[in-house]
Design a protein around this motif. Structure first.
Motif, mmCIF file in Angstrom:
data_model
loop_
_atom_site.group_PDB
_atom_site.id
_atom_site.type_symbol
_atom_site.label_atom_id
_atom_site.label_comp_id
_atom_site.label_asym_id
_atom_site.label_seq_id
_atom_site.Cartn_x
_atom_site.Cartn_y
_atom_site.Cartn_z
ATOM 1 N N ARG A 183 2.946 2.185 3.381
ATOM 2 C CA ARG A 183 1.692 2.444 4.109
ATOM 3 C C ARG A 183 2.041 2.985 5.487
ATOM 4 O O ARG A 183 2.774 2.354 6.251
ATOM 5 C CB ARG A 183 0.896 1.129 4.240
ATOM 6 C CG ARG A 183 -0.557 1.317 4.702
ATOM 7 C CD ARG A 183 -1.412 1.878 3.602
ATOM 8 N NE ARG A 183 -2.789 2.030 4.011
ATOM 9 C CZ ARG A 183 -3.767 1.198 3.660
ATOM 10 N NH1 ARG A 183 -3.498 0.145 2.917
ATOM 11 N NH2 ARG A 183 -5.007 1.425 4.041
ATOM 12 N N ASP A 234 -0.635 -3.849 -6.227
ATOM 13 C CA ASP A 234 0.336 -3.752 -5.139
ATOM 14 C C ASP A 234 0.655 -5.166 -4.670
ATOM 15 O O ASP A 234 -0.258 -5.951 -4.365
ATOM 16 C CB ASP A 234 -0.224 -2.932 -3.979
ATOM 17 C CG ASP A 234 -0.313 -1.455 -4.305
ATOM 18 O OD1 ASP A 234 0.707 -0.883 -4.737
ATOM 19 O OD2 ASP A 234 -1.407 -0.868 -4.141
ATOM 20 N N SER A 284 5.329 -2.347 -0.247
ATOM 21 C CA SER A 284 4.814 -3.139 -1.363
ATOM 22 C C SER A 284 5.478 -2.727 -2.663
ATOM 23 O O SER A 284 5.931 -1.591 -2.831
ATOM 24 C CB SER A 284 3.292 -2.986 -1.483
ATOM 25 O OG SER A 284 2.940 -1.624 -1.697
ATOM 26 N N ARG A 322 7.538 6.058 -8.032
ATOM 27 C CA ARG A 322 7.596 5.229 -9.228
ATOM 28 C C ARG A 322 8.559 5.815 -10.259
ATOM 29 O O ARG A 322 8.762 7.030 -10.335
ATOM 30 C CB ARG A 322 6.229 5.128 -9.916
ATOM 31 C CG ARG A 322 5.103 4.515 -9.134
ATOM 32 C CD ARG A 322 3.875 4.395 -10.030
ATOM 33 N NE ARG A 322 2.696 3.903 -9.345
ATOM 34 C CZ ARG A 322 1.578 4.595 -9.144
ATOM 35 N NH1 ARG A 322 1.507 5.852 -9.563
ATOM 36 N NH2 ARG A 322 0.548 4.052 -8.530
ATOM 37 N N ASN A 341 4.871 -1.955 -6.527
ATOM 38 C CA ASN A 341 3.725 -1.455 -7.287
ATOM 39 C C ASN A 341 4.004 -1.474 -8.786
ATOM 40 O O ASN A 341 5.066 -1.047 -9.240
ATOM 41 C CB ASN A 341 3.381 -0.021 -6.857
ATOM 42 C CG ASN A 341 2.254 0.569 -7.687
ATOM 43 O OD1 ASN A 341 2.484 1.410 -8.552
ATOM 44 N ND2 ASN A 341 1.036 0.123 -7.442
ATOM 45 N N LEU A 349 -1.141 6.019 1.967
ATOM 46 C CA LEU A 349 -0.183 5.219 1.203
ATOM 47 C C LEU A 349 0.574 6.156 0.275
ATOM 48 O O LEU A 349 -0.039 6.936 -0.463
ATOM 49 C CB LEU A 349 -0.904 4.142 0.394
ATOM 50 C CG LEU A 349 -0.075 3.334 -0.606
ATOM 51 C CD1 LEU A 349 0.980 2.496 0.117
ATOM 52 C CD2 LEU A 349 -0.979 2.428 -1.442
ATOM 53 N N LYS A 407 -2.871 -7.157 -4.343
ATOM 54 C CA LYS A 407 -3.968 -6.197 -4.270
ATOM 55 C C LYS A 407 -4.078 -5.398 -5.576
ATOM 56 O O LYS A 407 -3.537 -4.303 -5.699
ATOM 57 C CB LYS A 407 -3.763 -5.265 -3.080
ATOM 58 C CG LYS A 407 -3.764 -6.028 -1.757
ATOM 59 C CD LYS A 407 -3.646 -5.115 -0.567
ATOM 60 C CE LYS A 407 -3.713 -5.909 0.729
ATOM 61 N NZ LYS A 407 -3.658 -5.051 1.926
ATOM 62 N N GLY A 467 5.670 1.207 -2.614
ATOM 63 C CA GLY A 467 4.660 1.913 -1.835
ATOM 64 C C GLY A 467 4.875 1.707 -0.351
ATOM 65 O O GLY A 467 5.266 0.611 0.080
ATOM 66 N N HIS A 498 -9.962 -1.131 -4.867
ATOM 67 C CA HIS A 498 -8.914 -2.114 -4.614
ATOM 68 C C HIS A 498 -9.533 -3.475 -4.296
ATOM 69 O O HIS A 498 -10.491 -3.573 -3.531
ATOM 70 C CB HIS A 498 -8.031 -1.665 -3.445
ATOM 71 C CG HIS A 498 -7.200 -0.470 -3.761
ATOM 72 N ND1 HIS A 498 -5.830 -0.530 -3.916
ATOM 73 C CD2 HIS A 498 -7.548 0.824 -3.959
ATOM 74 C CE1 HIS A 498 -5.367 0.675 -4.194
ATOM 75 N NE2 HIS A 498 -6.391 1.517 -4.219
ATOM 76 N N ASP A 533 1.902 -0.154 -12.269
ATOM 77 C CA ASP A 533 0.779 0.741 -12.552
ATOM 78 C C ASP A 533 0.743 1.089 -14.038
ATOM 79 O O ASP A 533 1.784 1.339 -14.662
ATOM 80 C CB ASP A 533 0.929 2.019 -11.724
ATOM 81 C CG ASP A 533 -0.265 2.943 -11.851
ATOM 82 O OD1 ASP A 533 -1.257 2.729 -11.126
ATOM 83 O OD2 ASP A 533 -0.204 3.872 -12.666
ATOM 84 N N ARG A 545 3.578 6.301 -2.740
ATOM 85 C CA ARG A 545 4.361 5.503 -3.672
ATOM 86 C C ARG A 545 5.357 6.398 -4.414
ATOM 87 O O ARG A 545 5.080 7.567 -4.682
ATOM 88 C CB ARG A 545 3.474 4.816 -4.714
ATOM 89 C CG ARG A 545 2.465 3.830 -4.160
ATOM 90 C CD ARG A 545 1.781 3.095 -5.316
ATOM 91 N NE ARG A 545 0.662 2.288 -4.903
ATOM 92 C CZ ARG A 545 -0.604 2.706 -4.880
ATOM 93 N NH1 ARG A 545 -0.888 3.953 -5.247
ATOM 94 N NH2 ARG A 545 -1.573 1.893 -4.512
#
Length: 196
Positions: free
Chosen positions: A195, A149, A157, A33, A159, A29, A112, A193, A105, A161, A31
């Motif tokens: 995957r 997520d 997704s 940001r 995200n 995965l 998630k 994100g 997770h 954080d 991401r």
């Protein structure tokens, strides 16, 4: 007897499908940001040291050992910060703070959430301070993390954080240590994100 054999066959089929489905999902995965750095600016030097808060780019790479357990490496580019004493700028430095966390997770109603903890290493460079003033160039400290997520499609997704990272450096004047500057930032990030 037939019912128990049928039930066993159904359970085996469901388990096989679940394993096949998890096997087709990549463990990687990535991401990207935008992260806001908010420094705690703790200072024991009596100089009232502080750095500026700022937005910065961040990329992280996660590897899932299981659907619940993953490790995440957080990366960025060296960030330039203005160092002030009593609110007056006195110089600047750059810091590069890669962070490695171990995460758990959850799966909660389609989203998630996760919790993580790990280690931060920060390298301070390009130090531009008044003559005779120096800072320790290396910092190791813990990092705590919480996030979520929100799936947008099969591979993409949203995200959110939040991290607390402990970054500290000793400050010296003419070779004599005069205290510790605690940056200890809170990092609030939002991004996407993928995957693979």
């Amino acid at each position: 007897m037939k019912k128990s054999l049928l039930a066993s066959a159904i359970c085996l089929l469901v388990a096989t499908c679940a394993v096949a489905q998890s096997a087709t999902e990549s463990p990687w995965l990535v991401r990207a940001r935008a992260v806001h750095l908010d420094s705690s600016n703790g200072d024991s030097t009596a100089l009232a040291l502080s750095i500026n808060n700022k937005w910065l780019p961040e990329v992280d790479i996660s590897y899932f050992f299981t659907p619940q357990i993953a490790t995440e490496l957080v990366l960025t580019v060296p960030q330039k910060q203005t160092l002030s004493a009593g609110g007056t700028p006195i110089g600047s430095f750059k810091h590069l703070p890669p962070t490695l966390t171990l995460q758990y997770h959850f799966d909660a109603l389609g989203v998630k959430p996760y919790l993580g903890a790990g280690l931060n290493y920060t390298r301070i460079s390009a130090v531009n301070l008044p003559a005779g003033v120096s800072v320790d160039r290396n910092s190791f400290g813990p990092a705590l993390q919480a996030g979520v997520d929100i799936p947008l499609n099969k591979n993409l997704s949203l995200n959110l954080d939040l991290k607390k990272v402990y970054i500290r450096t000793d400050v010296a004047a003419n070779g004599a240590r005069i205290g510790t500057f605690k940056i200890d930032p809170v990092l609030l990030g939002i991004g996407l994100g993928w995957r693979f």
